[in-house]
Design a protein around this motif. Sequence first.
Motif, mmCIF file in Angstrom:
data_model
loop_
_atom_site.group_PDB
_atom_site.id
_atom_site.type_symbol
_atom_site.label_atom_id
_atom_site.label_comp_id
_atom_site.label_asym_id
_atom_site.label_seq_id
_atom_site.Cartn_x
_atom_site.Cartn_y
_atom_site.Cartn_z
ATOM 1 N N LYS A 123 -54.690 -17.890 -31.814
ATOM 2 C CA LYS A 123 -55.710 -17.624 -30.791
ATOM 3 C C LYS A 123 -55.424 -16.319 -30.067
ATOM 4 O O LYS A 123 -56.335 -15.538 -29.772
ATOM 5 N N GLN A 124 -54.139 -16.073 -29.778
ATOM 6 C CA GLN A 124 -53.766 -14.821 -29.120
ATOM 7 C C GLN A 124 -54.095 -13.618 -29.992
ATOM 8 O O GLN A 124 -54.299 -12.509 -29.483
ATOM 9 N N ALA A 125 -54.160 -13.838 -31.307
ATOM 10 C CA ALA A 125 -54.522 -12.769 -32.236
ATOM 11 C C ALA A 125 -56.033 -12.613 -32.345
ATOM 12 O O ALA A 125 -56.518 -11.764 -33.104
ATOM 13 N N GLY A 126 -56.778 -13.443 -31.598
ATOM 14 C CA GLY A 126 -58.229 -13.340 -31.588
ATOM 15 C C GLY A 126 -58.915 -14.074 -32.716
ATOM 16 O O GLY A 126 -60.067 -13.762 -33.050
ATOM 17 N N LEU A 127 -58.244 -15.067 -33.297
ATOM 18 C CA LEU A 127 -58.784 -15.779 -34.452
ATOM 19 C C LEU A 127 -59.182 -17.205 -34.087
ATOM 20 O O LEU A 127 -58.509 -17.865 -33.285
ATOM 21 N N ALA A 128 -60.282 -17.671 -34.678
ATOM 22 C CA ALA A 128 -60.707 -19.054 -34.489
ATOM 23 C C ALA A 128 -59.747 -19.980 -35.214
ATOM 24 O O ALA A 128 -59.171 -19.623 -36.247
ATOM 25 N N VAL A 129 -59.553 -21.186 -34.666
ATOM 26 C CA VAL A 129 -58.703 -22.194 -35.295
ATOM 27 C C VAL A 129 -59.470 -23.510 -35.374
ATOM 28 O O VAL A 129 -60.355 -23.779 -34.566
ATOM 29 N N ALA A 130 -59.124 -24.332 -36.353
ATOM 30 C CA ALA A 130 -59.746 -25.645 -36.483
ATOM 31 C C ALA A 130 -59.293 -26.543 -35.342
ATOM 32 O O ALA A 130 -58.136 -26.502 -34.908
ATOM 33 N N ARG A 131 -60.207 -27.371 -34.855
ATOM 34 C CA ARG A 131 -59.842 -28.346 -33.830
ATOM 35 C C ARG A 131 -58.882 -29.369 -34.441
ATOM 36 O O ARG A 131 -58.959 -29.664 -35.631
ATOM 37 N N TYR A 132 -58.002 -29.912 -33.597
ATOM 38 C CA TYR A 132 -56.976 -30.803 -34.140
ATOM 39 C C TYR A 132 -56.625 -31.902 -33.150
ATOM 40 O O TYR A 132 -56.940 -31.841 -31.953
ATOM 41 N N HIS A 133 -55.941 -32.904 -33.697
ATOM 42 C CA HIS A 133 -55.435 -34.027 -32.908
ATOM 43 C C HIS A 133 -54.087 -34.414 -33.482
ATOM 44 O O HIS A 133 -53.946 -34.592 -34.699
ATOM 45 N N LEU A 134 -53.066 -34.507 -32.628
ATOM 46 C CA LEU A 134 -51.769 -34.995 -33.092
ATOM 47 C C LEU A 134 -51.850 -36.512 -33.206
ATOM 48 O O LEU A 134 -52.112 -37.213 -32.223
ATOM 49 N N VAL A 135 -51.652 -37.007 -34.411
ATOM 50 C CA VAL A 135 -51.892 -38.414 -34.720
ATOM 51 C C VAL A 135 -50.997 -39.316 -33.870
ATOM 52 O O VAL A 135 -49.778 -39.136 -33.820
ATOM 53 N N ASP A 136 -51.636 -40.276 -33.198
ATOM 54 C CA ASP A 136 -50.884 -41.269 -32.432
ATOM 55 C C ASP A 136 -51.265 -42.686 -32.858
ATOM 56 O O ASP A 136 -50.440 -43.457 -33.298
ATOM 57 N N ASN A 137 -52.568 -43.026 -32.763
ATOM 58 C CA ASN A 137 -52.996 -44.353 -33.195
ATOM 59 C C ASN A 137 -54.404 -44.290 -33.771
ATOM 60 O O ASN A 137 -55.102 -43.265 -33.663
ATOM 61 N N TYR A 138 -54.802 -45.372 -34.386
ATOM 62 C CA TYR A 138 -56.090 -45.432 -35.093
ATOM 63 C C TYR A 138 -57.255 -45.158 -34.153
ATOM 64 O O TYR A 138 -58.169 -44.388 -34.475
ATOM 65 N N GLU A 139 -57.242 -45.748 -32.973
ATOM 66 C CA GLU A 139 -58.362 -45.629 -32.048
ATOM 67 C C GLU A 139 -58.542 -44.193 -31.573
ATOM 68 O O GLU A 139 -59.667 -43.683 -31.507
ATOM 69 N N ASN A 140 -57.464 -43.518 -31.226
ATOM 70 C CA ASN A 140 -57.577 -42.140 -30.761
ATOM 71 C C ASN A 140 -57.989 -41.194 -31.878
ATOM 72 O O ASN A 140 -58.675 -40.193 -31.637
ATOM 73 N N CYS A 141 -57.561 -41.503 -33.113
ATOM 74 C CA CYS A 141 -58.019 -40.695 -34.243
ATOM 75 C C CYS A 141 -59.517 -40.870 -34.451
ATOM 76 O O CYS A 141 -60.234 -39.901 -34.742
ATOM 77 N N LEU A 142 -59.995 -42.090 -34.300
ATOM 78 C CA LEU A 142 -61.437 -42.332 -34.413
ATOM 79 C C LEU A 142 -62.208 -41.553 -33.353
ATOM 80 O O LEU A 142 -63.287 -41.007 -33.631
ATOM 81 N N ALA A 143 -61.663 -41.490 -32.147
ATOM 82 C CA ALA A 143 -62.318 -40.739 -31.076
ATOM 83 C C ALA A 143 -62.401 -39.257 -31.428
ATOM 84 O O ALA A 143 -63.419 -38.601 -31.178
ATOM 85 N N PHE A 144 -61.322 -38.707 -32.026
ATOM 86 C CA PHE A 144 -61.331 -37.306 -32.445
ATOM 87 C C PHE A 144 -62.364 -37.095 -33.547
ATOM 88 O O PHE A 144 -63.125 -36.114 -33.535
ATOM 89 N N ILE A 145 -62.401 -38.029 -34.504
ATOM 90 C CA ILE A 145 -63.342 -37.900 -35.620
ATOM 91 C C ILE A 145 -64.784 -37.998 -35.128
ATOM 92 O O ILE A 145 -65.679 -37.331 -35.654
ATOM 93 N N LYS A 146 -65.009 -38.775 -34.093
ATOM 94 C CA LYS A 146 -66.354 -38.864 -33.514
ATOM 95 C C LYS A 146 -66.792 -37.497 -32.989
ATOM 96 O O LYS A 146 -67.970 -37.147 -33.032
ATOM 97 N N GLU A 147 -65.832 -36.719 -32.536
ATOM 98 C CA GLU A 147 -66.121 -35.376 -32.011
ATOM 99 C C GLU A 147 -66.371 -34.370 -33.123
ATOM 100 O O GLU A 147 -67.305 -33.559 -33.041
ATOM 101 N N VAL A 148 -65.543 -34.404 -34.199
ATOM 102 C CA VAL A 148 -65.634 -33.357 -35.227
ATOM 103 C C VAL A 148 -66.346 -33.812 -36.488
ATOM 104 O O VAL A 148 -66.807 -32.980 -37.282
ATOM 105 N N GLY A 149 -66.437 -35.144 -36.716
ATOM 106 C CA GLY A 149 -67.074 -35.669 -37.919
ATOM 107 C C GLY A 149 -66.146 -35.713 -39.114
ATOM 108 O O GLY A 149 -65.108 -35.042 -39.153
ATOM 109 N N TYR A 150 -66.502 -36.540 -40.087
ATOM 110 C CA TYR A 150 -65.784 -36.585 -41.360
ATOM 111 C C TYR A 150 -66.266 -35.447 -42.246
ATOM 112 O O TYR A 150 -67.396 -34.975 -42.108
ATOM 113 N N PRO A 151 -65.449 -35.019 -43.222
ATOM 114 C CA PRO A 151 -64.067 -35.432 -43.465
ATOM 115 C C PRO A 151 -63.099 -34.751 -42.496
ATOM 116 O O PRO A 151 -63.449 -33.762 -41.843
ATOM 117 N N VAL A 152 -61.877 -35.299 -42.451
ATOM 118 C CA VAL A 152 -60.781 -34.670 -41.717
ATOM 119 C C VAL A 152 -59.589 -34.556 -42.659
ATOM 120 O O VAL A 152 -59.533 -35.245 -43.683
#
Length: 398
Positions: A123-152
């Motif tokens: 980001k400091q280099a001025g480049l776009a990056v993919a959104r991400y989530h550090l995996v913790d549990n199934y429910e929070n991963c589902l919440a992230f996927i609801k935001e970005v959509g499948y596939p992940v």
Amino acid sequence: MKNVIFISPNFPTNYWQFCRELKRNGMNVLGIGDQPYDELRPELKDSLNEYYKVGSLENYDEVYRAVAFFIFKYGRIDWLESNNEYWLERDAQLRTDFHITSGFQVEDMPRIKYKSRMKEFYKQAGLAVARYHLVDNYENCLAFIKEVGYPVVVKPDNGVGASHTYKLSSDEELRQWFEKDCEAGVSYIMEEFVHAEVNSYDAIIDSNGEPMFETGNVTPMSIMDIVNEMDNSIYYIVKDLPEDTRKAGRATVKSFGVKSRFVHFEFFRLTQDQEGLGKKGDIMALEVNMRPCGGFSPDMMNYANSTDVYKIWADMIAFDRSTMPEGEHAFCAFAGRRDGKNFVMDHDAIMAKYGAQMKMVDRIPDALSGAMGNQMYVATFPTQEALDDFYRNILQCK
């Protein structure tokens, strides 16, 4: 005379050439490996001033003692390197423990080894990056996927290559991944899927953070798919580095504070418009690798640029500048064919048609075959059209 320790000089099998060029440049080249000396190839033996065999490179105490022995015998170590992703953290630990300052230290590892940490520097280099989530549990991963959509895509946050990387396309696949493939104790990163091909920036950087040599490659097929689906492997060194890749690579060098290294930075080039990331054809961040591109890529860079990157790297250590002249450019293609596929062209037909362009023909070591196939062909071509015809012909199945 500078004392240079090269870790695992026998693998990959082409890395003895780094040692050869170091020695030609007047370095005292000291190798540490786990292969018996008598089994080393003659060219490597001739490229080393001394070799210290350890029982296992995985045993830090053994390698530590080897470095200590070399210091006792030869004095201060000026450089320690393996040019290998697998040993990157080990190299940093040894440099830190022995106060070898010409390379990354332990404190540098998080930003260059953890994919989640890389993003802030991209980001400091001025480049776009993919959104991400550090995996913790199934429910929070589902919440992230609801935001970005499948596939992940999920992969180890600190991982090598495409191993243990998965593309998930449904809630059921996510659940199965948690049950079967999510290893306890491993930190995983989940990212939105990017529709793109991988373009790289490969460079040898001097002590001031300036490039001594630049090139790049294109990987049209996903390494993740090649590994998981046991597909053929293709990538090629570009004839001329695109200006947007060059700009992104140089900005990334500055952002990460890279000095005196051979680097392989990976970028996505979008194959379609993607909301929040860019337009088709745009360059965005993927990940950094603070070592040469793997496999036989250094040799392919030589063929594509009529040069010798082993020599340029050794020049960087010895002189902090390149002594290699600029050569003619071409595309250099790698094709790794997978055993068991019913190809239209057999080996003899390939050699009859492309023998004049062929630079390397060999079996791929089992340790590299997952991402690279089993039988490799490396050839050069003057145009994109000739390159495309080569891939189409030798990978066509009956």
